[in-house]
Motif scaffolding. Structure first.
Motif: not given
Lengths: 252, 252
Positions: A206-209
């Motif tokens: 979710t938060c970062f690639p």
DNA sequence: GTCTATACGCGGATAGAC
DNA sequence: GTCTATCCGCGTATAGAC
């Protein structure tokens, strides 16, 4: 609401072979059970969180009886503390020893900031490469965010580390007063904790690639980031608080 | 082991006055109960943690019945999500709106790094000054450290913020590739989360010496720290890994 | 010394009466 | 909308088998 004042110390030592009523091999079996409980609990706590992991699941997965936890450790809480100490003590010992070597090597000057941060950060990140360590680092990441009631004993494990590192860092950061240094070290610890807590998501959802990064690479980046942050000049005026007075409405 | 796939949406709207069997004033009472549950749960979750706070304690403190939580929210989990969204949505709306104002003001250039970070950080820290907000910020600090199963929906609340801020930050940080920027932003979010999680300890007990800092001061320091960290040159070689091969013994 | 079986009180959840 | 009664799983405690 719990009462941890008398934490129950059952296995004061495998008082080996003194009791004639002991079965042959009982001590070895006990040690194996203890080990299995520690390893299994470490994995399950990391995957589902402390509260969501029941003792029944742990003991079932470790092929042990429900009461084994209370026999060997005293409580669920104490099981957590035991598996935590098992990993953290070697890390903190490494940190302190390496710091003292750094100090000796650069005496009489204080050691370079980057080297000090490296010694603070790398031993913990390196746990990811130990068997089972990839589970453990997530627990560390969560520790500092937990409410303070029951885990203060664990946080005290870090007190020696803090007390040894703070003055060495302060020597390289004369532009910061005590409060600023404390605040910026809190930022630094938060950076480390967040990386540890997310370490399992090699394909971060979710938060970062997604990215595939070795612990060594993460340590390099974190040291560079923190050193620059700690050295940043003290800021004077907030540049922008446009804050239209009513851009927040009351709660629903 | 829980199943949150169908989260139960009971209060689709206070379908006001349609039901002839409703008591007069029932809707207002229902809204008041809902409000009291949100406020009380927010405080108790922050003080004792999610797992250690029972619905029986929440409903008792809010002068409501145990089943009221399940009627109004569906479950303990959904109560948490509801009180979380209530605070976070205005913050994230502020962040995006202020960012767009910044972009417009500095067009056609990208806005200065410090200003972008300020807009990212300050609205969340400012919650500490709202009534009840001092409890809430601790919950935010813990969110990113929680295991991923059940709170992914909440983390998605931050996706819009991330997708809008990342390119603007990247424009000011051309020396970082995508992976480096993602990693350093993870450090920055960790710094913010840690400060939020510890925000209640105005006389910080275990981890750092006591200091009394306003949210504005913390925001200033965090912006200066993060800007410098993000701008730090990319590091090439680890300076020091003296690592005597056997300074870690096997686990006990 | 180690493990099994069993019991207690409390947790979240749910069905159905009012 | 609200409440009572009830269900099952949880952490914990203990008695006794091996």
């Amino acid at each position: 609401m719990h009462d941890f004042s008398e934490p129950h110390t059952p296995t004061e030592a495998p008082a080996t072979g003194l009791d004639p009523s002991a079965q042959p091999g009982a001590v070895e079996r006990g040690a194996a059970t203890r080990q299995a409980l520690l390893d299994t609990a470490e994995r399950l706590f990391a995957e589902h969180g402390y509260g969501a992991t029941s003792l029944r699941r742990i003991t079932a997965a470790a092929d042990a009886n429900l009461a084994a936890v209370h026999y060997h450790f005293g409580s669920k809480q104490d099981l957590f503390v035991a598996l935590f100490r098992r990993r953290v003590e070697p890390v903190n010992r490494q940190r302190v020893e390496r710091l003292e070597r750094l100090i000796a090597a650069s005496a009489p000057q204080a050691p370079p900031l980057e080297d000090v941060l490296d010694v603070l950060v790398r031993p913990m990140l390196a746990l990811r490469d130990e068997p089972g360590g990839e589970h453990f680092v997530r627990l560390v990441g969560r520790l500092f965010a937990e409410p303070g009631d029951h885990l203060t004993a664990l946080r005290e494990e870090f007190d020696e580390v803090r007390s040894k590192f703070l003055p060495v860092l302060a020597a390289q950061l004369p532009h910061l007063d005590r409060e600023q240094l404390a605040l910026r070290m809190q930022f630094t610890i938060g950076s480390l904790a967040n990386v540890l807590a997310q370490a399992h998501r090699s394909n971060g959802p979710t938060c970062f690639p997604p990215f595939t990064t070795t612990p060594e690479r993460v340590a390099d980046e974190l040291v560079a980031y923190a050193a620059a942050g700690l050295r940043a000049p003290v800021r004077r005026t907030p540049p922008d608080a446009p804050a239209a007075p009513n851009d927040t409405e009351p709660l629903q």
